[in-house]
Design an enzyme around this catalytic site. Structure first.
Site, PDB file in Angstrom:
ATOM      1  CB  CYS A 382      -0.900  -0.105   1.196  1.00 30.93           C
ATOM      2  SG  CYS A 382      -1.771   1.625   1.508  1.00 30.93           S
ATOM      3  CB  CYS A 385       1.189   1.202   4.384  1.00 26.28           C
ATOM      4  SG  CYS A 385      -0.466   0.750   4.776  1.00 26.28           S
TER       5      CYS A 385
END
Length: 462
Positions: A382, A385
């Site tokens: 991600c 993230c």
């Protein structure tokens, strides 16, 4: 994009300014503009609701010096901007046109990142626009003497003062005491760059809404081959905070290195004396060396490491992984469909606890915890993230020994359903605080994932 003597950009350089304009008075790095030429429009980013045209904030993230002038006043008019569309529209624009557009849009809330190498071309382009501009640089404390001399030369040549950002002395001291002066030769440059470059840059960008870089597609084929002339920076946050609060402009993205040098020679721009010694891409002294004829310029940077991923963290978003997700319209990472387990893990630190499924289940069941916990539910593929990795690792360092445990739980794949049903997972990353005497975890509600915001959240709940 070649900048030959007969190219449209060369004509633009020769013919864009009248003799009247060239005689206008100059203050430090810029000349005064006629009131009729002051832009009245301001723009909002596509990814945020708040307009960038909000009242100017005073920030000490980037120390305002003599090179900084107050931008022209703008109206509080909200306009959304699709930067992907703008990048396509400006793909064939000259560096001068791109620079002019960037300075027009963001005024005093944008700054040029100057490394002391050939990106002095950015300062020259900014000067040629006739608009106010700011310049900042990261002084890592380990630059070549020639680079420091070059900074002084540039300040005198353009009549500006560069806004220098320095690493935190305590962090540098801790790194050197624990691992020595040259640990990067043994375990990679990322840790040193994080302390000396990435974190100071993060502080600088928190005082801006946009920044200008000297990235070019031909600089590093492994990481920069597809950079656009303008993009939303998902690796850092701007002054408004949150994902999408910062824009990155790359005016020379389509220009080849030789054409940059042709431009510098044509404009009689001073350059770093290291270039005449075989240095092309210039960074810190221990991590930079000259290159041989025929070698790529990035071969001189971190030469002991993989040549396909030579980024220090300032442009981390350039590094691709096969399984990196495409972003959907909700700002949420779409999970990769195949072989997600092969993605390199993130949030790696000795101060972070990696929780298994049984570990986080036990933590969630406890009603009287001995210590509070903060846990990130994440997926390593991600982008959001990845963008908060530096700040979360720094958070873990700050909380080490404080009595607050910092953990991570990989919540994608077969763990995603459990995380959604039991751990309030909505999108990645989700940050949970498990108080000492409260059974249910408390979900962090904000998209501001910088260290100060996370610390404020934790301190308020202890």
């Amino acid at each position: 994009m070649a900048l030959s003597a007969s190219s449209p950009s060369s004509s633009f350089l020769r013919g864009s300014f009248s003799s009247h304009e060239l005689k206008a008075p100059w203050i430090h790095s810029v000349r005064l503009l006629d009131q009729c030429s002051v832009p009245r429009d301001s723009y909002c980013r596509k990814f945020l609701v708040k307009p960038i045209c909000a009242e100017q904030k005073i920030s000490d993230s980037v120390v305002p010096l003599a090179a900084t002038l107050v931008a022209p006043e703008v109206e509080d008019r909200i306009e959304t901007e699709d930067y992907e569309k703008l990048a396509k529209e400006m793909e064939q624009a000259s560096p001068l046109e791109i620079m002019d557009k960037a300075l027009e849009k963001f005024g005093n809330d944008i700054a040029i990142a100057f490394s002391g190498a050939e990106d002095v071309a950015l300062i020259e382009y900014a000067k040629l626009t006739g608009r106010p501009f700011r310049v900042f640089s990261l002084d890592t404390g380990r630059l070549n003497p020639e680079t420091y001399q070059f900074f002084d030369t540039i300040e005198k040549h353009y009549g500006i003062q560069i806004e220098y950002m320095f690493p935190d002395a305590v962090e540098v001291q801790a790194l050197v005491r624990s691992k020595g002066l040259f640990s990067f030769y043994e375990d990679g440059h990322q840790e040193c760059c994080r302390v000396r470059k990435v974190r100071p840059l993060r502080r600088a960008l928190k005082g801006l809404r946009a920044w200008i870089t000297g990235q070019r597609k031909d600089q590093s084929p492994g990481t920069r081959a597809e950079i656009p002339v303008v993009q939303v920076d998902l690796s850092f946050e701007g002054m408004d905070g949150g994902v999408g609060s910062l824009t990155k402009w790359n005016p020379v993205a389509n220009v080849e290195g030789q054409d940059i040098w042709n431009f510098l020679r044509a404009m009689n721009v001073p350059v770093n004396s290291l270039h005449s010694q075989g240095y092309i891409s210039i960074g810190c002294e221990p991590c930079t060396r000259s290159v041989l004829p025929g070698q790529h310029e990035r071969e001189g940077r971190w030469w002991w490491e993989d040549s396909k991923a030579k980024e220090c963290g300032l442009h981390k978003g350039n590094i691709k992984q096969e399984e990196v997700a495409q972003l959907n319209g909700n700002g949420n990472g779409a999970e990769p469909t195949n072989e997600s387990d092969r993605v390199t893990d993130i949030f790696n630190s000795q101060n972070l606890v990696t929780l298994s499924r049984s570990g986080i289940e036990n933590l969630a069941r406890l009603e009287n915890r001995r210590e509070p916990w903060v846990v990130v539910l994440y997926a390593p593929w991600c982008r959001f993230c990845q963008a908060m990795e530096e700040s979360y690792v720094e958070l873990a360092e700050k909380l080490a020994g404080s009595g607050v445990k910092v953990g991570k739980f990989r919540a994608d794949g077969e763990q995603k359903a459990y995380a959604q049903q039991e751990l309030q997972l909505g999108s990645f990353p989700t940050i949970l605080f498990f108080p000492r005497h409260v059974a249910s975890p408390i979900k962090y509600p904000s998209e501001n994932r910088d260290v100060d915001s996370l610390m404020a959240f934790i301190n308020a709940l202890q």
